[in-house]
Design a protein around this motif. Sequence first.
Motif, PDB file in Angstrom:
ATOM      1  N   ARG A   1       0.953 -57.168 -49.883  1.00  0.00           N
ATOM      2  CA  ARG A   1       0.604 -55.740 -49.930  1.00  0.00           C
ATOM      3  C   ARG A   1      -0.397 -55.445 -51.032  1.00  0.00           C
TER       4      ARG A   1
ATOM      5  N   ASN B   1      -3.818 -56.354 -49.711  1.00  0.00           N
ATOM      6  CA  ASN B   1      -4.350 -55.353 -48.774  1.00  0.00           C
ATOM      7  C   ASN B   1      -4.419 -53.955 -49.395  1.00  0.00           C
TER       8      ASN B   1
ATOM      9  N   LEU C   1      -2.211 -52.010 -50.344  1.00  0.00           N
ATOM     10  CA  LEU C   1      -1.149 -51.054 -50.032  1.00  0.00           C
ATOM     11  C   LEU C   1      -0.308 -50.815 -51.281  1.00  0.00           C
TER      12      LEU C   1
ATOM     13  N   THR D   1      -0.873 -51.033 -55.599  1.00  0.00           N
ATOM     14  CA  THR D   1      -1.901 -51.206 -56.618  1.00  0.00           C
ATOM     15  C   THR D   1      -1.417 -52.241 -57.618  1.00  0.00           C
TER      16      THR D   1
ATOM     17  N   LYS E   1     -13.896 -51.520 -57.492  1.00  0.00           N
ATOM     18  CA  LYS E   1     -14.333 -50.349 -56.756  1.00  0.00           C
ATOM     19  C   LYS E   1     -15.799 -50.341 -56.318  1.00  0.00           C
TER      20      LYS E   1
ATOM     21  N   ALA F   1     -11.118 -48.509 -48.111  1.00  0.00           N
ATOM     22  CA  ALA F   1     -11.044 -48.446 -46.658  1.00  0.00           C
ATOM     23  C   ALA F   1     -11.943 -49.508 -46.011  1.00  0.00           C
TER      24      ALA F   1
ATOM     25  N   ARG G   1     -10.297 -52.889 -46.413  1.00  0.00           N
ATOM     26  CA  ARG G   1      -9.123 -53.057 -45.561  1.00  0.00           C
ATOM     27  C   ARG G   1      -9.502 -53.296 -44.107  1.00  0.00           C
ATOM     28  N   ALA G   2     -10.620 -52.690 -43.683  1.00  0.00           N
ATOM     29  CA  ALA G   2     -11.049 -52.873 -42.296  1.00  0.00           C
ATOM     30  C   ALA G   2     -11.355 -54.338 -42.021  1.00  0.00           C
TER      31      ALA G   2
ATOM     32  N   MET H   1      -3.720 -56.409 -40.726  1.00  0.00           N
ATOM     33  CA  MET H   1      -2.360 -56.538 -41.251  1.00  0.00           C
ATOM     34  C   MET H   1      -1.369 -56.337 -40.113  1.00  0.00           C
TER      35      MET H   1
ATOM     36  N   SER I   1     -13.135 -45.038 -34.636  1.00  0.00           N
ATOM     37  CA  SER I   1     -13.234 -44.125 -35.774  1.00  0.00           C
ATOM     38  C   SER I   1     -13.637 -44.828 -37.073  1.00  0.00           C
ATOM     39  N   VAL I   2     -13.368 -46.124 -37.192  1.00  0.00           N
ATOM     40  CA  VAL I   2     -13.733 -46.815 -38.435  1.00  0.00           C
ATOM     41  C   VAL I   2     -15.009 -47.629 -38.256  1.00  0.00           C
TER      42      VAL I   2
END
Lengths: 252, 269
Positions: free
Chosen positions: A55, A58, A60, A62, A78, A83, A86-87, A91, A114-115
Amino acid sequence: MTKNTVTQENVIEVCHLRKNFGKNEVLKDINFHVKKGEVVCIIGASGSGKSTLLRCINLLETATDGEIFYHGENILKKKMSGAAYRAKLGMVFQQFNLFNNLSVLDNCMVGQTSVLGRKKEDAESIALSYLELVGMKGYIDALPRQLSGGQKQRVAIARALSMEPEALLFDEPTSALDPEMVGEVLKVMKTLARSGLTMLVVTHEMAFARDVSDRVVFMDQGVIVEEDKPENIFFNPKEKRTQEFLRRMLDE
Amino acid sequence: MTGIVLAITADADSGFWQWVAYLWVTYWPMFLRGAGITLLIAITGTLIGSVIGLIIGVIRTIPVGANDSALKRGLLRVINVILSAYIEVFRGTPMMVQAMIIFYGAAFAGVFLNRILAGVLIVSINTGAYMAEIVRGGIISIDKGQFEAAHSIGMTHYKTMKKIILPQVIRNILPATGNEFVINIKDTSVLSVISVSELFFSTRSIAGAHFKFFEAFTITCVVYFILTFTVTRILKLIEKKLEGSDTYTIHGSHTLVETEFKVTEGHRE
Protein backbone atom coordinates in the motif's frame (compact mmCIF):
# COMPACT_ATOMS: atom_id res chain seq x y z
CA MET A 1 20.05 -7.01 -0.53
CA THR A 2 23.36 -5.31 -0.16
CA LYS A 3 23.72 -1.92 -1.75
CA ASN A 4 21.08 0.06 -3.53
CA THR A 5 21.88 1.51 -6.87
CA VAL A 6 18.83 3.19 -8.25
CA THR A 7 18.41 2.28 -11.87
CA GLN A 8 15.74 2.72 -14.47
CA GLU A 9 15.62 -1.02 -15.03
CA ASN A 10 13.88 -1.42 -11.74
CA VAL A 11 10.21 -0.66 -12.19
CA ILE A 12 9.91 -0.15 -8.47
CA GLU A 13 12.68 0.48 -6.03
CA VAL A 14 12.18 1.07 -2.35
CA CYS A 15 14.93 2.58 -0.20
CA HIS A 16 14.98 2.79 3.58
CA LEU A 17 11.21 2.81 3.75
CA ARG A 18 9.64 3.27 7.17
CA LYS A 19 6.04 3.38 8.18
CA ASN A 20 4.64 4.08 11.61
CA PHE A 21 1.06 3.90 12.71
CA GLY A 22 1.30 6.07 15.77
CA LYS A 23 3.99 4.49 17.91
CA ASN A 24 3.66 1.19 16.17
CA GLU A 25 6.49 0.70 13.71
CA VAL A 26 5.05 -1.42 10.91
CA LEU A 27 7.86 -1.14 8.39
CA LYS A 28 11.45 -0.77 9.50
CA ASP A 29 14.03 0.22 6.91
CA ILE A 30 12.77 -1.72 3.92
CA ASN A 31 15.02 -1.94 0.86
CA PHE A 32 13.74 -3.78 -2.09
CA HIS A 33 13.16 -3.65 -5.82
CA VAL A 34 11.18 -5.21 -8.63
CA LYS A 35 12.74 -5.55 -12.06
CA LYS A 36 10.83 -5.35 -15.30
CA GLY A 37 9.12 -8.63 -16.10
CA GLU A 38 9.80 -10.08 -12.70
CA VAL A 39 7.24 -11.88 -10.58
CA VAL A 40 7.97 -11.25 -6.91
CA CYS A 41 5.97 -12.81 -4.11
CA ILE A 42 5.98 -11.41 -0.61
CA ILE A 43 5.18 -13.95 2.06
CA GLY A 44 5.05 -13.71 5.81
CA ALA A 45 2.76 -13.98 8.81
CA SER A 46 -0.21 -11.68 9.32
CA GLY A 47 0.92 -8.35 10.68
CA SER A 48 4.41 -8.67 9.25
CA GLY A 49 3.86 -5.52 7.18
CA LYS A 50 3.60 -7.03 3.72
CA SER A 51 0.28 -5.45 2.84
CA THR A 52 1.41 -2.13 4.25
CA LEU A 53 4.49 -2.27 2.05
CA LEU A 54 2.33 -2.82 -1.00
CA ARG A 55 0.00 0.00 0.00
CA CYS A 56 2.95 2.33 0.55
CA ILE A 57 4.24 1.52 -2.91
CA ASN A 58 0.88 2.43 -4.40
CA LEU A 59 0.62 5.55 -2.20
CA LEU A 60 -2.52 4.30 -0.49
CA GLU A 61 -0.51 4.79 2.68
CA THR A 62 1.94 7.62 3.13
CA ALA A 63 5.38 6.36 4.03
CA THR A 64 6.77 7.91 7.20
CA ASP A 65 10.28 8.00 5.82
CA GLY A 66 12.32 6.68 2.93
CA GLU A 67 12.13 6.80 -0.82
CA ILE A 68 10.23 5.04 -3.55
CA PHE A 69 11.52 5.13 -7.10
CA TYR A 70 9.58 4.39 -10.24
CA HIS A 71 12.00 3.77 -13.10
CA GLY A 72 14.58 5.73 -11.15
CA GLU A 73 12.30 8.66 -10.48
CA ASN A 74 11.62 9.54 -6.88
CA ILE A 75 7.87 9.62 -6.65
CA LEU A 76 7.68 10.86 -3.09
CA LYS A 77 9.32 14.10 -4.22
CA LYS A 78 6.10 15.02 -5.98
CA LYS A 79 7.56 15.58 -9.44
CA MET A 80 4.96 13.22 -10.69
CA SER A 81 1.41 13.51 -9.45
CA GLY A 82 0.19 10.68 -7.29
CA ALA A 83 -2.68 9.96 -9.66
CA ALA A 84 -0.46 9.73 -12.75
CA TYR A 85 1.89 7.36 -10.95
CA ARG A 86 -0.90 5.16 -9.67
CA ALA A 87 -2.32 4.84 -13.17
CA LYS A 88 0.93 3.05 -14.09
CA LEU A 89 0.64 0.53 -11.30
CA GLY A 90 -2.38 -1.71 -11.20
CA MET A 91 -3.70 -2.93 -7.91
CA VAL A 92 -5.80 -5.97 -7.09
CA PHE A 93 -7.36 -5.92 -3.63
CA GLN A 94 -8.22 -8.64 -1.20
CA GLN A 95 -11.82 -7.38 -1.08
CA PHE A 96 -12.06 -6.95 -4.89
CA ASN A 97 -13.42 -3.40 -4.57
CA LEU A 98 -15.27 -3.43 -7.85
CA PHE A 99 -17.21 -0.22 -8.42
CA ASN A 100 -20.66 -1.16 -7.17
CA ASN A 101 -22.50 1.32 -9.36
CA LEU A 102 -20.99 0.10 -12.62
CA SER A 103 -21.43 -2.99 -14.75
CA VAL A 104 -18.54 -5.37 -15.34
CA LEU A 105 -17.72 -3.70 -18.65
CA ASP A 106 -17.94 -0.18 -17.22
CA ASN A 107 -15.71 -1.20 -14.34
CA CYS A 108 -13.04 -1.99 -16.90
CA MET A 109 -13.71 1.12 -18.99
CA VAL A 110 -14.12 3.96 -16.52
CA GLY A 111 -10.41 4.34 -15.79
CA GLN A 112 -9.45 4.13 -19.43
CA THR A 113 -11.83 6.85 -20.53
CA SER A 114 -11.57 9.20 -17.56
CA VAL A 115 -7.88 8.80 -16.67
CA LEU A 116 -6.14 7.75 -19.87
CA GLY A 117 -8.50 9.70 -22.11
CA ARG A 118 -9.08 6.77 -24.42
CA LYS A 119 -11.99 6.85 -26.83
CA LYS A 120 -15.01 4.86 -25.78
CA GLU A 121 -14.73 2.34 -28.61
CA ASP A 122 -11.03 1.76 -27.95
CA ALA A 123 -11.63 1.39 -24.25
CA GLU A 124 -14.40 -1.10 -24.89
CA SER A 125 -12.34 -3.33 -27.15
CA ILE A 126 -9.42 -3.25 -24.71
CA ALA A 127 -11.73 -4.04 -21.80
CA LEU A 128 -13.30 -6.89 -23.72
CA SER A 129 -9.95 -8.42 -24.61
CA TYR A 130 -8.89 -8.49 -20.95
CA LEU A 131 -12.28 -9.71 -19.78
CA GLU A 132 -11.88 -12.53 -22.25
CA LEU A 133 -8.44 -13.30 -20.85
CA VAL A 134 -9.90 -13.73 -17.37
CA GLY A 135 -12.90 -15.62 -18.70
CA MET A 136 -15.49 -13.01 -17.82
CA LYS A 137 -16.36 -11.71 -21.26
CA GLY A 138 -19.84 -13.18 -21.08
CA TYR A 139 -20.69 -11.19 -17.97
CA ILE A 140 -20.18 -7.65 -19.23
CA ASP A 141 -23.70 -6.58 -18.29
CA ALA A 142 -23.66 -7.98 -14.77
CA LEU A 143 -23.34 -5.79 -11.70
CA PRO A 144 -20.72 -6.63 -9.07
CA ARG A 145 -23.35 -7.72 -6.53
CA GLN A 146 -24.51 -10.41 -8.94
CA LEU A 147 -21.11 -12.11 -9.16
CA SER A 148 -19.36 -14.66 -6.99
CA GLY A 149 -16.13 -13.80 -5.20
CA GLY A 150 -13.93 -15.52 -7.73
CA GLN A 151 -15.73 -13.84 -10.61
CA LYS A 152 -15.39 -10.47 -8.92
CA GLN A 153 -11.68 -10.93 -8.45
CA ARG A 154 -11.20 -11.93 -12.06
CA VAL A 155 -13.07 -8.79 -13.15
CA ALA A 156 -10.90 -6.77 -10.77
CA ILE A 157 -7.81 -8.20 -12.47
CA ALA A 158 -9.26 -7.32 -15.88
CA ARG A 159 -10.00 -3.81 -14.64
CA ALA A 160 -6.40 -3.36 -13.55
CA LEU A 161 -5.07 -4.85 -16.80
CA SER A 162 -7.29 -2.60 -18.89
CA MET A 163 -5.19 0.33 -17.73
CA GLU A 164 -2.21 -1.52 -19.27
CA PRO A 165 -0.03 -0.86 -16.25
CA GLU A 166 3.73 -1.23 -15.96
CA ALA A 167 3.28 -3.56 -13.05
CA LEU A 168 0.45 -5.19 -11.20
CA LEU A 169 0.31 -5.30 -7.42
CA PHE A 170 -1.75 -8.02 -5.74
CA ASP A 171 -2.77 -7.62 -2.12
CA GLU A 172 -3.72 -11.12 -0.93
CA PRO A 173 -5.97 -11.64 -3.94
CA THR A 174 -7.28 -15.03 -2.86
CA SER A 175 -7.58 -14.53 0.91
CA ALA A 176 -11.25 -13.50 0.84
CA LEU A 177 -12.31 -16.30 -1.48
CA ASP A 178 -14.00 -19.59 -0.81
CA PRO A 179 -11.50 -22.40 -1.26
CA GLU A 180 -13.13 -23.64 -4.45
CA MET A 181 -12.74 -20.23 -6.07
CA VAL A 182 -9.08 -19.76 -5.26
CA GLY A 183 -8.07 -21.96 -8.17
CA GLU A 184 -9.76 -19.90 -10.89
CA VAL A 185 -8.06 -16.72 -9.72
CA LEU A 186 -4.65 -18.35 -9.34
CA LYS A 187 -4.98 -19.78 -12.83
CA VAL A 188 -5.47 -16.29 -14.26
CA MET A 189 -2.51 -15.01 -12.26
CA LYS A 190 -0.31 -17.81 -13.54
CA THR A 191 -1.23 -16.95 -17.11
CA LEU A 192 -0.29 -13.35 -16.46
CA ALA A 193 3.00 -14.29 -14.84
CA ARG A 194 3.98 -16.37 -17.86
CA SER A 195 3.07 -13.52 -20.22
CA GLY A 196 5.94 -11.48 -18.81
CA LEU A 197 3.89 -8.99 -16.79
CA THR A 198 5.73 -7.43 -13.87
CA MET A 199 3.95 -8.63 -10.76
CA LEU A 200 4.32 -8.02 -7.06
CA VAL A 201 2.15 -10.42 -5.11
CA VAL A 202 1.45 -10.48 -1.40
CA THR A 203 0.10 -13.94 -0.77
CA HIS A 204 -0.50 -16.81 1.60
CA GLU A 205 -0.58 -19.26 -1.29
CA MET A 206 2.74 -20.98 -0.79
CA ALA A 207 2.37 -23.20 -3.83
CA PHE A 208 1.83 -20.19 -6.03
CA ALA A 209 4.87 -18.41 -4.61
CA ARG A 210 6.96 -21.53 -5.06
CA ASP A 211 5.89 -22.40 -8.59
CA VAL A 212 5.29 -19.07 -10.26
CA SER A 213 7.54 -16.41 -8.81
CA ASP A 214 11.05 -15.44 -9.85
CA ARG A 215 11.86 -14.25 -6.38
CA VAL A 216 10.32 -14.67 -2.96
CA VAL A 217 10.58 -12.09 -0.21
CA PHE A 218 9.97 -13.24 3.34
CA MET A 219 8.92 -10.53 5.77
CA ASP A 220 8.59 -10.69 9.52
CA GLN A 221 7.85 -7.92 12.02
CA GLY A 222 8.38 -5.11 9.57
CA VAL A 223 11.67 -6.21 8.07
CA ILE A 224 12.68 -8.25 5.06
CA VAL A 225 14.26 -11.31 6.64
CA GLU A 226 15.26 -13.13 3.52
CA GLU A 227 14.80 -12.89 -0.21
CA ASP A 228 15.90 -15.37 -2.78
CA LYS A 229 14.84 -17.63 -5.59
CA PRO A 230 11.77 -19.69 -4.62
CA GLU A 231 13.67 -22.99 -4.63
CA ASN A 232 16.18 -21.61 -2.14
CA ILE A 233 13.54 -20.06 0.11
CA PHE A 234 11.34 -23.12 0.16
CA PHE A 235 13.88 -25.93 0.15
CA ASN A 236 16.90 -24.34 1.67
CA PRO A 237 16.00 -21.31 3.79
CA LYS A 238 18.96 -19.69 5.50
CA GLU A 239 17.23 -17.78 8.26
CA LYS A 240 15.72 -19.45 11.27
CA ARG A 241 12.59 -17.29 11.15
CA THR A 242 11.97 -18.30 7.55
CA GLN A 243 12.34 -21.97 8.46
CA GLU A 244 9.87 -21.64 11.31
CA PHE A 245 7.33 -19.77 9.21
CA LEU A 246 7.51 -22.26 6.37
CA ARG A 247 7.22 -25.21 8.72
CA ARG A 248 4.04 -23.70 10.15
CA MET A 249 2.60 -22.89 6.73
CA LEU A 250 3.45 -26.15 5.03
CA ASP A 251 2.26 -28.27 7.94
CA GLU A 252 -1.29 -27.09 7.43
CA MET B 1 -77.48 29.22 -14.81
CA THR B 2 -75.84 26.47 -16.81
CA GLY B 3 -76.60 22.91 -15.89
CA ILE B 4 -72.98 22.09 -15.11
CA VAL B 5 -72.73 24.16 -11.98
CA LEU B 6 -73.80 22.26 -8.92
CA ALA B 7 -75.87 24.53 -6.79
CA ILE B 8 -74.98 23.62 -3.25
CA THR B 9 -75.88 26.10 -0.60
CA ALA B 10 -75.21 26.06 3.10
CA ASP B 11 -76.45 28.17 5.98
CA ALA B 12 -76.35 28.20 9.75
CA ASP B 13 -78.58 25.11 9.98
CA SER B 14 -76.51 23.03 7.55
CA GLY B 15 -74.55 20.06 8.90
CA PHE B 16 -70.81 19.31 8.70
CA TRP B 17 -70.83 17.43 5.38
CA GLN B 18 -73.10 20.01 3.83
CA TRP B 19 -70.51 22.68 4.63
CA VAL B 20 -67.60 20.57 3.45
CA ALA B 21 -69.38 20.03 0.14
CA TYR B 22 -70.28 23.68 -0.13
CA LEU B 23 -66.75 24.90 0.58
CA TRP B 24 -65.24 22.45 -1.91
CA VAL B 25 -67.67 23.21 -4.70
CA THR B 26 -67.36 26.93 -4.17
CA TYR B 27 -63.64 27.23 -3.48
CA TRP B 28 -62.02 24.25 -5.20
CA PRO B 29 -59.98 26.44 -7.57
CA MET B 30 -58.52 28.21 -4.55
CA PHE B 31 -57.73 24.91 -2.79
CA LEU B 32 -56.05 23.57 -5.90
CA ARG B 33 -54.16 26.79 -6.52
CA GLY B 34 -52.94 26.65 -2.94
CA ALA B 35 -51.93 23.00 -3.39
CA GLY B 36 -50.16 23.97 -6.62
CA ILE B 37 -48.12 26.65 -4.90
CA THR B 38 -47.34 24.27 -2.03
CA LEU B 39 -46.06 21.71 -4.51
CA LEU B 40 -44.13 24.29 -6.50
CA ILE B 41 -42.32 25.57 -3.43
CA ALA B 42 -41.73 22.08 -2.04
CA ILE B 43 -40.37 20.69 -5.32
CA THR B 44 -38.08 23.59 -6.20
CA GLY B 45 -37.04 23.99 -2.59
CA THR B 46 -36.15 20.31 -2.25
CA LEU B 47 -34.29 20.25 -5.57
CA ILE B 48 -32.28 23.39 -4.86
CA GLY B 49 -31.73 22.26 -1.28
CA SER B 50 -30.45 18.90 -2.51
CA VAL B 51 -27.99 20.60 -4.84
CA ILE B 52 -26.81 22.83 -1.99
CA GLY B 53 -26.50 19.78 0.25
CA LEU B 54 -24.61 17.81 -2.38
CA ILE B 55 -22.09 20.60 -2.93
CA ILE B 56 -21.57 21.18 0.79
CA GLY B 57 -21.38 17.47 1.57
CA VAL B 58 -18.72 17.02 -1.11
CA ILE B 59 -16.71 20.01 0.09
CA ARG B 60 -16.85 18.86 3.68
CA THR B 61 -15.48 15.43 2.80
CA ILE B 62 -12.48 16.62 0.79
CA PRO B 63 -9.58 14.72 2.35
CA VAL B 64 -6.69 16.78 3.63
CA GLY B 65 -3.35 15.02 3.45
CA ALA B 66 -0.14 15.92 5.18
CA ASN B 67 1.35 16.72 1.78
CA ASP B 68 -1.19 19.39 0.93
CA SER B 69 -0.09 23.00 0.89
CA ALA B 70 -0.77 25.22 3.88
CA LEU B 71 -2.91 27.44 1.65
CA LYS B 72 -5.22 24.59 0.67
CA ARG B 73 -5.49 23.41 4.24
CA GLY B 74 -6.17 26.91 5.57
CA LEU B 75 -8.74 27.64 2.89
CA LEU B 76 -10.56 24.38 3.51
CA ARG B 77 -10.63 25.03 7.23
CA VAL B 78 -12.17 28.49 6.76
CA ILE B 79 -14.76 27.13 4.31
CA ASN B 80 -15.59 24.31 6.70
CA VAL B 81 -16.16 26.69 9.59
CA ILE B 82 -18.51 28.81 7.47
CA LEU B 83 -20.41 25.75 6.25
CA SER B 84 -20.71 24.31 9.76
CA ALA B 85 -22.10 27.62 10.97
CA TYR B 86 -24.67 27.61 8.16
CA ILE B 87 -25.74 24.06 8.97
CA GLU B 88 -25.96 24.67 12.71
CA VAL B 89 -27.93 27.91 12.39
CA PHE B 90 -30.46 26.66 9.86
CA ARG B 91 -30.98 23.33 11.56
CA GLY B 92 -31.12 24.95 14.95
CA THR B 93 -33.85 27.55 14.35
CA PRO B 94 -37.48 27.11 13.27
CA MET B 95 -38.20 27.61 9.59
CA MET B 96 -41.07 29.88 10.57
CA VAL B 97 -38.66 32.24 12.30
CA GLN B 98 -36.22 32.02 9.39
CA ALA B 99 -39.06 33.00 7.07
CA MET B 100 -39.86 36.09 9.14
CA ILE B 101 -36.23 37.13 9.41
CA ILE B 102 -35.39 36.67 5.76
CA PHE B 103 -38.56 38.23 4.41
CA TYR B 104 -38.82 41.18 6.77
CA GLY B 105 -35.05 41.50 7.00
CA ALA B 106 -34.93 41.94 3.24
CA ALA B 107 -37.75 44.46 3.44
CA PHE B 108 -35.84 46.29 6.19
CA ALA B 109 -32.87 46.48 3.85
CA GLY B 110 -35.13 47.88 1.15
CA VAL B 111 -35.52 44.69 -0.88
CA PHE B 112 -39.10 43.59 -1.32
CA LEU B 113 -39.05 39.92 -2.22
CA ASN B 114 -41.76 38.26 -4.22
CA ARG B 115 -43.52 36.12 -1.64
CA ILE B 116 -43.35 32.85 -3.55
CA LEU B 117 -39.72 33.47 -4.42
CA ALA B 118 -39.02 34.18 -0.76
CA GLY B 119 -40.76 30.92 0.10
CA VAL B 120 -38.62 28.95 -2.35
CA LEU B 121 -35.51 30.66 -1.02
CA ILE B 122 -36.30 29.84 2.60
CA VAL B 123 -37.22 26.21 1.94
CA SER B 124 -34.08 25.75 -0.21
CA ILE B 125 -31.70 27.15 2.39
CA ASN B 126 -33.36 25.20 5.14
CA THR B 127 -33.37 21.92 3.19
CA GLY B 128 -29.77 22.52 2.14
CA ALA B 129 -28.67 22.49 5.76
CA TYR B 130 -30.28 19.09 6.38
CA MET B 131 -29.23 17.64 3.05
CA ALA B 132 -25.61 18.64 3.64
CA GLU B 133 -25.48 16.29 6.59
CA ILE B 134 -27.43 13.56 4.79
CA VAL B 135 -24.98 13.71 1.88
CA ARG B 136 -21.97 13.75 4.18
CA GLY B 137 -23.33 10.69 5.94
CA GLY B 138 -23.89 9.06 2.55
CA ILE B 139 -20.32 9.73 1.48
CA ILE B 140 -18.65 8.48 4.64
CA SER B 141 -20.77 5.33 4.58
CA ILE B 142 -19.33 4.28 1.22
CA ASP B 143 -16.75 1.53 1.68
CA LYS B 144 -13.19 2.84 1.77
CA GLY B 145 -12.28 0.19 -0.81
CA GLN B 146 -14.28 2.06 -3.45
CA PHE B 147 -12.08 5.13 -2.98
CA GLU B 148 -8.91 3.05 -2.91
CA ALA B 149 -9.82 1.16 -6.06
CA ALA B 150 -10.57 4.41 -7.88
CA HIS B 151 -7.33 5.97 -6.68
CA SER B 152 -5.39 2.88 -7.64
CA ILE B 153 -6.40 3.25 -11.29
CA GLY B 154 -5.20 6.83 -11.22
CA MET B 155 -8.42 8.74 -10.58
CA THR B 156 -8.12 12.04 -8.78
CA HIS B 157 -10.40 12.76 -5.83
CA TYR B 158 -12.68 14.80 -8.10
CA LYS B 159 -13.02 12.03 -10.67
CA THR B 160 -13.52 9.44 -7.95
CA MET B 161 -16.38 11.43 -6.50
CA LYS B 162 -18.00 12.14 -9.84
CA LYS B 163 -17.76 8.70 -11.42
CA ILE B 164 -17.81 6.29 -8.50
CA ILE B 165 -18.86 7.72 -5.17
CA LEU B 166 -21.64 10.21 -5.88
CA PRO B 167 -23.70 7.86 -8.07
CA GLN B 168 -23.73 5.44 -5.15
CA VAL B 169 -24.38 8.18 -2.59
CA ILE B 170 -27.32 9.58 -4.53
CA ARG B 171 -28.94 6.17 -4.72
CA ASN B 172 -28.34 5.54 -1.02
CA ILE B 173 -29.68 8.89 0.19
CA LEU B 174 -32.79 8.80 -1.97
CA PRO B 175 -35.04 7.61 0.89
CA ALA B 176 -33.79 10.40 3.12
CA THR B 177 -34.26 12.91 0.32
CA GLY B 178 -37.82 11.67 -0.16
CA ASN B 179 -38.33 12.26 3.54
CA GLU B 180 -37.17 15.84 3.16
CA PHE B 181 -39.53 16.31 0.24
CA VAL B 182 -42.52 15.07 2.22
CA ILE B 183 -41.54 17.24 5.19
CA ASN B 184 -41.27 20.22 2.87
CA ILE B 185 -44.76 19.68 1.43
CA LYS B 186 -46.12 19.89 4.95
CA ASP B 187 -43.79 22.56 6.26
CA THR B 188 -44.48 25.06 3.51
CA SER B 189 -47.55 25.77 5.67
CA VAL B 190 -45.34 27.85 7.95
CA LEU B 191 -44.78 30.22 5.03
CA SER B 192 -48.29 31.48 5.66
CA VAL B 193 -46.65 33.78 8.21
CA ILE B 194 -45.23 35.78 5.32
CA SER B 195 -48.55 35.50 3.43
CA VAL B 196 -47.43 33.06 0.76
CA SER B 197 -50.75 31.91 -0.67
CA GLU B 198 -49.99 28.22 -0.37
CA LEU B 199 -52.53 25.63 0.71
CA PHE B 200 -52.63 26.46 4.43
CA PHE B 201 -52.88 30.20 3.83
CA SER B 202 -55.64 29.74 1.25
CA THR B 203 -57.59 27.48 3.59
CA ARG B 204 -57.40 30.01 6.36
CA SER B 205 -58.86 32.66 4.08
CA ILE B 206 -61.67 30.35 2.98
CA ALA B 207 -62.40 29.21 6.54
CA GLY B 208 -62.30 32.77 7.83
CA ALA B 209 -64.84 33.96 5.30
CA HIS B 210 -67.45 31.56 6.73
CA PHE B 211 -66.07 30.85 10.21
CA LYS B 212 -65.95 27.16 9.23
CA PHE B 213 -62.46 26.09 10.28
CA PHE B 214 -63.08 22.41 10.99
CA GLU B 215 -64.83 21.92 7.65
CA ALA B 216 -62.27 23.80 5.57
CA PHE B 217 -59.28 22.16 7.20
CA THR B 218 -60.79 18.72 6.79
CA ILE B 219 -60.62 19.29 3.04
CA THR B 220 -57.07 20.63 3.33
CA CYS B 221 -56.01 17.65 5.39
CA VAL B 222 -57.14 15.31 2.64
CA VAL B 223 -55.41 17.41 -0.03
CA TYR B 224 -52.10 17.38 1.91
CA PHE B 225 -52.34 13.64 2.34
CA ILE B 226 -52.99 13.06 -1.35
CA LEU B 227 -49.96 15.20 -2.18
CA THR B 228 -47.57 13.42 0.15
CA PHE B 229 -48.90 9.96 -0.62
CA THR B 230 -48.51 10.45 -4.37
CA VAL B 231 -45.02 11.81 -3.92
CA THR B 232 -43.99 8.88 -1.74
CA ARG B 233 -45.23 6.39 -4.35
CA ILE B 234 -43.38 8.17 -7.15
CA LEU B 235 -40.16 8.22 -5.12
CA LYS B 236 -40.49 4.49 -4.47
CA LEU B 237 -40.68 3.91 -8.21
CA ILE B 238 -37.61 6.04 -8.86
CA GLU B 239 -35.73 4.19 -6.14
CA LYS B 240 -36.57 0.88 -7.74
CA LYS B 241 -35.43 2.14 -11.10
CA LEU B 242 -32.08 3.33 -9.73
CA GLU B 243 -31.56 0.00 -8.03
CA GLY B 244 -30.90 -1.52 -11.44
CA SER B 245 -32.02 -4.76 -12.93
CA ASP B 246 -31.98 -7.90 -10.84
CA THR B 247 -31.16 -9.95 -13.86
CA TYR B 248 -28.42 -9.84 -16.41
CA THR B 249 -27.67 -11.61 -19.63
CA ILE B 250 -24.75 -13.90 -20.20
CA HIS B 251 -23.50 -13.32 -23.68
CA GLY B 252 -22.57 -16.44 -25.53
CA SER B 253 -19.20 -17.23 -27.06
CA HIS B 254 -18.40 -16.23 -30.63
CA THR B 255 -19.32 -19.64 -32.01
CA LEU B 256 -22.89 -19.42 -30.78
CA VAL B 257 -23.83 -15.91 -31.72
CA GLU B 258 -26.46 -15.01 -29.18
CA THR B 259 -26.95 -17.93 -26.85
CA GLU B 260 -28.13 -15.86 -23.97
CA PHE B 261 -29.87 -16.99 -20.89
CA LYS B 262 -31.21 -15.00 -18.02
CA VAL B 263 -29.57 -15.18 -14.67
CA THR B 264 -31.21 -13.98 -11.48
CA GLU B 265 -28.78 -13.05 -8.74
CA GLY B 266 -26.29 -15.67 -9.80
CA HIS B 267 -28.79 -18.48 -10.38
CA ARG B 268 -29.59 -19.66 -13.82
CA GLU B 269 -33.24 -19.78 -14.68
